[in-house]
Structure formats: structure tokens, C-alpha cells
Design a protein around this motif. Structure first.
Motif, PDB file in Angstrom:
ATOM      1  N   MET A   1       0.840  -1.197   0.000  1.00  0.00           N
ATOM      2  CA  MET A   1       0.000   0.000   0.000  1.00  0.00           C
ATOM      3  C   MET A   1       0.880   1.255   0.000  1.00  0.00           C
ATOM      4  O   MET A   1       1.783   1.395   0.816  1.00  0.00           O
ATOM      5  N   THR A   2       0.635   2.153  -0.937  1.00  0.00           N
ATOM      6  CA  THR A   2       1.422   3.380  -1.051  1.00  0.00           C
ATOM      7  C   THR A   2       1.052   4.347   0.063  1.00  0.00           C
ATOM      8  O   THR A   2      -0.122   4.573   0.353  1.00  0.00           O
ATOM      9  N   THR A   3       2.057   4.930   0.709  1.00  0.00           N
ATOM     10  CA  THR A   3       1.839   5.874   1.801  1.00  0.00           C
ATOM     11  C   THR A   3       2.203   7.289   1.364  1.00  0.00           C
ATOM     12  O   THR A   3       2.758   7.495   0.280  1.00  0.00           O
ATOM     13  N   TYR A   4       1.912   8.241   2.228  1.00  0.00           N
ATOM     14  CA  TYR A   4       2.293   9.628   1.953  1.00  0.00           C
ATOM     15  C   TYR A   4       3.798   9.744   1.766  1.00  0.00           C
ATOM     16  O   TYR A   4       4.276  10.424   0.850  1.00  0.00           O
ATOM     17  N   GLN A   5       4.566   9.052   2.608  1.00  0.00           N
ATOM     18  CA  GLN A   5       6.024   9.118   2.499  1.00  0.00           C
ATOM     19  C   GLN A   5       6.496   8.523   1.173  1.00  0.00           C
ATOM     20  O   GLN A   5       7.432   9.043   0.553  1.00  0.00           O
ATOM     21  N   ASP A   6       5.825   7.457   0.734  1.00  0.00           N
ATOM     22  CA  ASP A   6       6.154   6.876  -0.568  1.00  0.00           C
ATOM     23  C   ASP A   6       5.943   7.895  -1.683  1.00  0.00           C
ATOM     24  O   ASP A   6       6.758   8.015  -2.603  1.00  0.00           O
ATOM     25  N   LEU A   7       4.834   8.621  -1.604  1.00  0.00           N
ATOM     26  CA  LEU A   7       4.537   9.620  -2.624  1.00  0.00           C
ATOM     27  C   LEU A   7       5.555  10.757  -2.570  1.00  0.00           C
ATOM     28  O   LEU A   7       6.032  11.238  -3.609  1.00  0.00           O
ATOM     29  N   LYS A   8       5.905  11.157  -1.387  1.00  0.00           N
ATOM     30  CA  LYS A   8       6.904  12.217  -1.216  1.00  0.00           C
ATOM     31  C   LYS A   8       8.251  11.793  -1.810  1.00  0.00           C
ATOM     32  O   LYS A   8       8.908  12.567  -2.524  1.00  0.00           O
ATOM     33  N   ASP A   9       8.651  10.559  -1.536  1.00  0.00           N
ATOM     34  CA  ASP A   9       9.907  10.036  -2.084  1.00  0.00           C
ATOM     35  C   ASP A   9       9.842   9.950  -3.611  1.00  0.00           C
ATOM     36  O   ASP A   9      10.838  10.208  -4.300  1.00  0.00           O
ATOM     37  N   PHE A  10       8.672   9.584  -4.131  1.00  0.00           N
ATOM     38  CA  PHE A  10       8.484   9.496  -5.572  1.00  0.00           C
ATOM     39  C   PHE A  10       8.723  10.860  -6.227  1.00  0.00           C
ATOM     40  O   PHE A  10       9.450  10.964  -7.231  1.00  0.00           O
ATOM     41  N   PHE A  11       8.137  11.898  -5.679  1.00  0.00           N
ATOM     42  CA  PHE A  11       8.314  13.229  -6.254  1.00  0.00           C
ATOM     43  C   PHE A  11       9.771  13.686  -6.147  1.00  0.00           C
ATOM     44  O   PHE A  11      10.291  14.338  -7.060  1.00  0.00           O
ATOM     45  N   LYS A  12      10.416  13.323  -5.074  1.00  0.00           N
ATOM     46  CA  LYS A  12      11.819  13.695  -4.913  1.00  0.00           C
ATOM     47  C   LYS A  12      12.677  13.053  -5.997  1.00  0.00           C
ATOM     48  O   LYS A  12      13.574  13.685  -6.561  1.00  0.00           O
ATOM     49  N   ARG A  13      12.384  11.793  -6.323  1.00  0.00           N
ATOM     50  CA  ARG A  13      13.136  11.100  -7.371  1.00  0.00           C
ATOM     51  C   ARG A  13      12.868  11.708  -8.750  1.00  0.00           C
ATOM     52  O   ARG A  13      13.756  11.728  -9.615  1.00  0.00           O
ATOM     53  N   ILE A 479      -9.693  -3.363  -1.026  1.00  0.00           N
ATOM     54  CA  ILE A 479      -9.450  -2.813  -2.366  1.00  0.00           C
ATOM     55  C   ILE A 479      -9.176  -1.318  -2.284  1.00  0.00           C
ATOM     56  O   ILE A 479      -8.248  -0.797  -2.925  1.00  0.00           O
ATOM     57  N   LEU A 480      -9.952  -0.603  -1.476  1.00  0.00           N
ATOM     58  CA  LEU A 480      -9.786   0.845  -1.351  1.00  0.00           C
ATOM     59  C   LEU A 480      -8.459   1.203  -0.698  1.00  0.00           C
ATOM     60  O   LEU A 480      -7.829   2.206  -1.049  1.00  0.00           O
ATOM     61  N   GLU A 481      -8.032   0.393   0.253  1.00  0.00           N
ATOM     62  CA  GLU A 481      -6.750   0.655   0.903  1.00  0.00           C
ATOM     63  C   GLU A 481      -5.588   0.461  -0.073  1.00  0.00           C
ATOM     64  O   GLU A 481      -4.586   1.176  -0.013  1.00  0.00           O
ATOM     65  N   GLU A 482      -5.738  -0.485  -0.969  1.00  0.00           N
ATOM     66  CA  GLU A 482      -4.680  -0.753  -1.943  1.00  0.00           C
ATOM     67  C   GLU A 482      -4.647   0.328  -3.023  1.00  0.00           C
ATOM     68  O   GLU A 482      -3.575   0.773  -3.438  1.00  0.00           O
ATOM     69  N   ARG A 483      -5.804   0.770  -3.467  1.00  0.00           N
ATOM     70  CA  ARG A 483      -5.894   1.767  -4.540  1.00  0.00           C
ATOM     71  C   ARG A 483      -6.187   3.147  -3.942  1.00  0.00           C
ATOM     72  O   ARG A 483      -7.181   3.780  -4.284  1.00  0.00           O
ATOM     73  N   ASN A 484      -5.320   3.595  -3.079  1.00  0.00           N
ATOM     74  CA  ASN A 484      -5.609   4.827  -2.332  1.00  0.00           C
ATOM     75  C   ASN A 484      -5.201   6.081  -3.099  1.00  0.00           C
ATOM     76  O   ASN A 484      -4.701   6.025  -4.218  1.00  0.00           O
ATOM     77  N   ILE A 485      -5.393   7.224  -2.458  1.00  0.00           N
ATOM     78  CA  ILE A 485      -5.149   8.508  -3.113  1.00  0.00           C
ATOM     79  C   ILE A 485      -3.691   8.692  -3.492  1.00  0.00           C
ATOM     80  O   ILE A 485      -3.360   9.292  -4.521  1.00  0.00           O
ATOM     81  N   TYR A 486      -2.775   8.153  -2.670  1.00  0.00           N
ATOM     82  CA  TYR A 486      -1.347   8.298  -2.951  1.00  0.00           C
ATOM     83  C   TYR A 486      -0.937   7.489  -4.174  1.00  0.00           C
ATOM     84  O   TYR A 486      -0.141   7.927  -4.995  1.00  0.00           O
ATOM     85  N   GLU A 487      -1.484   6.269  -4.259  1.00  0.00           N
ATOM     86  CA  GLU A 487      -1.199   5.425  -5.420  1.00  0.00           C
ATOM     87  C   GLU A 487      -1.740   6.078  -6.688  1.00  0.00           C
ATOM     88  O   GLU A 487      -1.102   6.044  -7.739  1.00  0.00           O
ATOM     89  N   TRP A 488      -2.927   6.669  -6.586  1.00  0.00           N
ATOM     90  CA  TRP A 488      -3.550   7.350  -7.725  1.00  0.00           C
ATOM     91  C   TRP A 488      -2.676   8.498  -8.212  1.00  0.00           C
ATOM     92  O   TRP A 488      -2.391   8.625  -9.405  1.00  0.00           O
ATOM     93  N   ALA A 489      -2.228   9.345  -7.286  1.00  0.00           N
ATOM     94  CA  ALA A 489      -1.393  10.489  -7.663  1.00  0.00           C
ATOM     95  C   ALA A 489      -0.069  10.024  -8.258  1.00  0.00           C
ATOM     96  O   ALA A 489       0.409  10.568  -9.262  1.00  0.00           O
ATOM     97  N   PHE A 492      -0.701   8.682 -11.753  1.00  0.00           N
ATOM     98  CA  PHE A 492      -1.031   9.745 -12.709  1.00  0.00           C
ATOM     99  C   PHE A 492       0.228  10.483 -13.143  1.00  0.00           C
ATOM    100  O   PHE A 492       0.504  10.624 -14.350  1.00  0.00           O
ATOM    101  N   VAL A 493       0.999  10.948 -12.184  1.00  0.00           N
ATOM    102  CA  VAL A 493       2.199  11.717 -12.524  1.00  0.00           C
ATOM    103  C   VAL A 493       3.227  10.820 -13.210  1.00  0.00           C
ATOM    104  O   VAL A 493       3.852  11.203 -14.201  1.00  0.00           O
ATOM    105  N   GLY A 494       3.397   9.604 -12.674  1.00  0.00           N
ATOM    106  CA  GLY A 494       4.360   8.690 -13.275  1.00  0.00           C
ATOM    107  C   GLY A 494       4.028   8.337 -14.710  1.00  0.00           C
ATOM    108  O   GLY A 494       4.922   8.281 -15.578  1.00  0.00           O
ATOM    109  N   SER A 495       2.745   8.132 -14.992  1.00  0.00           N
ATOM    110  CA  SER A 495       2.307   7.819 -16.352  1.00  0.00           C
ATOM    111  C   SER A 495       2.554   8.996 -17.286  1.00  0.00           C
ATOM    112  O   SER A 495       2.993   8.828 -18.425  1.00  0.00           O
ATOM    113  N   ALA A 496       2.267  10.210 -16.789  1.00  0.00           N
ATOM    114  CA  ALA A 496       2.467  11.404 -17.617  1.00  0.00           C
ATOM    115  C   ALA A 496       3.937  11.639 -17.940  1.00  0.00           C
ATOM    116  O   ALA A 496       4.303  11.929 -19.078  1.00  0.00           O
TER     117      ALA A 496
END
Length: 500
Positions: A1-13, A479-489, A492-496
Motif C-alpha cells: 500500500m502506497t503511503t504519503y512518504q512513498d509519494l513524497k519520495d516518488f516526487f523527490k526522485r 481494495i480501497l486501501e490498496e488503490r488509495n489517493i497516494y497510489e492514484w497520484a 497519474f504523474v508517473g504515467s504522464a
């Protein structure tokens, strides 16, 4: 499950400057005791994009609503949002009343909104509305251009800003992604829009476009193919047009279970829970007892939580409840429908007419089944704090989410998380035309136009065994926990970024 910290690290990379543009703000000015403060509004955009903006240290550009919104802004029209450690800037753009009326009440919500939703509300087409729509989209684009620097990801949100990509043009080092949150109609419907080519050409200026559901992607690609001499690769969902390549994908928007969990448990566990508690603390009435406590103690409650809108299927929902009581008289006097309706777009005649229609239908049904002091329908036109709404979700015997057409519908997802905290959870009756139905397959899925079917689903949900309800709710929650807002963001950004 993607967390806020995971998303933060993703943007940093990614090493990107991020600009998010949307009509709605993540903060609104609220005046109390002659003091103006900044609070998070109760709407879904604020809860969704506030943590995303923080994780990416973004510039978030939204439409200022009033003069109080001008307070605290720096010379660039920005205010820092950094109360939880990470920072982003909220930049406000302002428009005169006439422009806002044409842009928002006019072209956005009397032309595009009814055009894109299969609800049989006729769209209106006025040139002056479109001129105001263009002006405001131009001003949003100008505000975005002022912030572009180096490698920049520009995230444009929804139909209100559909001309922004056109007015941005090709910016060196910039990647443009558009998330279209409402449904995309079939070509046969979209083709009647007088400004269809300009809207489509603007969207095809994006590098990446996402919708909630696959059929919306297919509708969009067919529309493009019918209107333009464009090359469309159906396997990769790429559109080649005017020396531009645009990738199109479906990405259902998620929620973060911690939002609801923190409210129900009243404790802070992750970054986003701090945001939720900020919302709660901002409302001076949150310490007042739930006004519906007595109702829940005396009755079983069927719940509906909606914005007052003709796309929500409210009239048909009341007719289904009428049919339910007509065929199941043992429930008369024992169960009540509580409809929470947030006032919406009251400047638009269709919305005022809908409110009157719902009021009259509710009165008629109450007269038909009234017993002593009991009435089957209770409708409240009010916006409640999120903690009160989550409490209603948790304690309801059934939740009716029956839109005629909906890009996603976050109420259904929030209900599932809240219901999971009940020892005897309520059941969800969900329209097959809600975008969330693709995830929430364990709900009782119905065609909202079929009043008999909805009435039967209400009975089935009320009489479902506790064990089965717990199992269904648990499956949907996972299902909702796995496909959460952080994973969505992140997706989206990764695909773009990956298409460049």
C-alpha cells in the motif's frame, strides 16, 4: 500500500517542479470573531489535493472566492501552506462577478456539466458564457506560466479548465497532464457542442489525459477519431495529432482510509490525518452532539449523502423508497430515510427547480405513509463537518448512492471505510453508473432508473445477514486501501512523465 512518504519520495526522485491547477481551492478564508483564518473546505478536492501538493512541494493555483481570500497573499498572489512540516504555495487568481457567472454558472455548469452527464438535462449554449470561460482559462494559463521554471509538471484538473492547455502552448521543459473528473459522453452527444473542436484541440495539447473509467477513455478516443484526421493507436491509447502525441488512460481516483479512520478513532496516525483534524478543529460546532442521535436510537436509518444535483438520481431514489414502503409495509414506522443534501449552484434555475421537486415529492411520500409522529423521509439541506458525516456512515443500516451518471463518487468509498468500523455494518446500494462501481463490486449494484430493482436492493440490504455484510465490506475496504489517493497520484504523474 502506497503511503504519503512513498509519494513524497516518488516526487523527490522525479526532480520536478509541480504546478496543480483547479477551480476549487485547498484553503478558504473563514471569518470568525472579526478574525480571518484559512481552513480546509469539506469538499473532496481539498482532502485529495492538499497532501498531494504538500508531498510534491507544489504551487497550487485555484480560484479566489471573496475579498477575504486576498488577505495574507504575497506580491505574487501566493500564501504558504506549511502547518504540518511540508510546504506548498496556494496561489489565488481572482475574477470579476460577471466573468465568474459566465465561466462557472454558465459554460461550466449549464453547458459542459449537463452535456457530459447522461441525466437528460438539456445543456444551454450561449456565446457570452463561452467568452467568459475563455477569459478565465486564459488567466489561469497566465498564472501557471508565471510559475514554470525548469523541468515542470503541470497538473490541470477538470472540465472548468479545459482550455488551459491550449492557452499554455508548448512550454520548454513542461509536461502537461489533465485529469477529467466527470464522465466523457459518447460522440453522438458531444458533437452538438458548438465549441467542440476548440475544446478537443486544447485537450490534445496535453501530453497525458486521464479519466476514471475505461469507457470514458473509449468515448474520448472515438470522439477524437470522428472529429479529426488524427491517428489513434488503440493498443497504446495514443493520439497523434498536429505534431503532438497524447496518451490517454483510465485511473480511478482513490481515497485514503486514514482520513476516515482518524475521525472515527480520534487519533493521528499518518500525515493526512493531521489534515483531517485540521478540518475538524476549524469548525466551531464539532463539539456539539450529533443532531440525529435520537433518530438513530429510535429507528433504523437509510442514509443518502449528496450534493443537490440532478445527476445524483434523487427523484428516482425517492420513488424507489416509495415503492419499498408500498411493498414492505412491515417497515412502516420502523425505518427512516435521512437525506443529507449540500446546497449547490443555487444561481442555476435547474438546481432551484430540483430542490422544489424533491421537497414536494418528499412531502407526498410522507403524507402517504405517515404514522403517528413518524415519517419515512427526512431531508436536510445542510453541510455537516466530516466527523459528523463519518458517524452517520458508521451507524446507518443502509447507504443509497444512486447517481444517474458520475465520474467517480467518493461518498460510496467513504461509506465503506466508515462501515468497516461498525460491529454490524450497513450495506451499500450503488448505481452501476457511478465510477466507483468498478471497485466496489461487493455492493448491491443497481440500475437507478429501475425503481423496482432499487426497492428490492433496499430490502435485500436491510435483511442481509451480518456475516455476509462484514465479509462484503471487508473485501471492498481492502481494495480501497490498496488503490488509495497516494497510489492514484503516483500513477497519474508517473504515467504522464513516462510518455515524454
Amino acid at each position: 500500500m502506497t503511503t504519503y512518504q512513498d509519494l513524497k519520495d516518488f516526487f523527490k526522485r522525479q526532480d520536478l517542479k509541480v504546478i496543480i491547477a483547479a477551480d476549487a481551492e485547498t484553503r478558504i478564508a473563514k471569518r470568525g470573531n472579526n478574525i480571518v483564518g484559512q481552513i480546509i473546505p469539506a469538499g473532496g478536492v481539498a482532502v485529495a489535493f492538499d497532501p498531494i501538493a504538500k508531498a510534491s512541494n507544489a504551487i497550487y493555483i485555484g480560484r479566489g472566492r471573496n475579498e477575504d481570500d486576498r488577505k495574507f497573499l504575497d506580491l505574487r498572489g501566493r500564501i504558504p501552506i506549511d502547518n504540518t512540516g511540508d510546504r506548498y504555495y496556494l496561489k489565488r487568481v481572482f475574477f470579476n462577478r460577471e466573468e465568474q457567472d459566465g465561466y462557472y454558472c454558465g459554460f461550466s455548469n449549464q453547458t459542459l456539466w449537463p452535456l457530459c452527464h447522461v441525466s437528460f438535462e438539456r445543456p444551454d449554449f450561449r456565446d457570452d458564457w463561452y467568452e467568459d470561460f475563455k477569459k478565465i482559462n486564459q488567466k489561469f494559463a497566465k498564472a501557471i506560466k508565471e510559475e514554470i521554471k525548469g523541468k515542470t509538471f503541470i497538473w490541470v484538473n477538470d472540465y472548468q479548465l479545459s482550455l488551459v492547455p491550449k492557452y499554455l502552448g508548448r512550454q520548454k521543459g513542461a509536461i502537461i497532464g489533465m485529469f477529467w473528473h466527470i464522465p466523457w459522453p459518447t460522440w453522438e452527444i458531444f458533437r452538438i457542442l458548438p465549441q467542440k473542436k476548440e475544446i478537443l484541440e486544447s485537450l490534445l495539447s496535453c501530453d497525458f489525459i486521464a479519466f476514471h473509467r475505461g469507457y470514458q477513455v473509449r468515448n474520448f478516443l472515438e470522439t477524437v477519431g470522428r472529429e479529426f484526421e488524427a491517428r489513434i493507436d488503440q493498443e497504446t491509447s495514443k493520439v497523434y495529432y498536429n505534431k503532438q502525441v497524447t496518451t490517454v488512460k483510465n485511473l480511478p481516483m482513490g481515497i485514503d482510509a486514514d482520513i476516515i479512520e482518524s475521525i472515527l478513532e480520534n487519533k493521528q496516525k499518518t500525515f493526512i490525518t493531521k489534515i483531517v483534524h485540521e478540518v475538524i478543529r476549524s469548525d466551531k460546532n464539532t463539539d456539539i452532539a450529533n443532531p440525529f442521535d435520537t433518530l438513530f436510537k429510535e429507528q433504523k436509518v437509510i442514509l443518502g449523502v449528496d450534493r443537490l444535483d440532478y445527476t445524483k438520481g434523487l427523484r428516482l431514489r425517492l420513488l424507489a423508497l416509495d415503492k419499498f414502503f408500498e411493498k414492505n409495509k412491515t417497515y412502516i414506522g420502523k425505518i427512516t430515510y435521512l437525506g443529507i443534501l449540500a446546497p449547490s449552484r443555487i444561481e442555476i434555475p435547474a438546481y432551484r427547480n430540483l430542490k422544489e421537486e424533491i421537497r414536494n415529492l418528499g412531502i407526498a411520500i410522507n403524507r402517504k405513509y405517515k404514522k403517528n409522529n413518524w415519517e419515512p423521509i427526512k431531508i436536510v439541506y445542510q453541510v455537516f463537518p466530516r466527523d459528523k458525516i463519518m458517524d452517520l456512515y458508521k451507524n446507518s443500516s443502509l447507504c443509497l448512492v444512486t447517481p444517474l451518471d458520475d465520474g467517480m463518487n467518493l461518498v460510496s468509498k467513504e461509506f465503506v471505510i466508515a462501515a468497516s468500523y461498525s460491529a454490524n455494518p450497513g450495506m451499500l446500494v450503488l448505481s452501476q453508473f457511478a465510477g466507483s462501481s468498478i471497485d466496489l463490486t461487493q455492493a448491491l449494484i443497481v440500475n437507478p432508473y429501475n425503481v423496482e430493482e432499487v426497492a428490492k436492493a433496499i430490502k435485500k440490504g436491510l435483511e442481509m445477514e451480518k456475516k455476509e455484510k462484514i465479509k462484503r465490506i471487508k473485501t471492498m475496504k481492502e481494495i480501497l486501501e490498496e488503490r488509495n489517493i497516494y497510489e492514484w497520484a503516483k500513477e497519474f504523474v508517473g504515467s504522464a512523465v513516462s510518455v515524454i
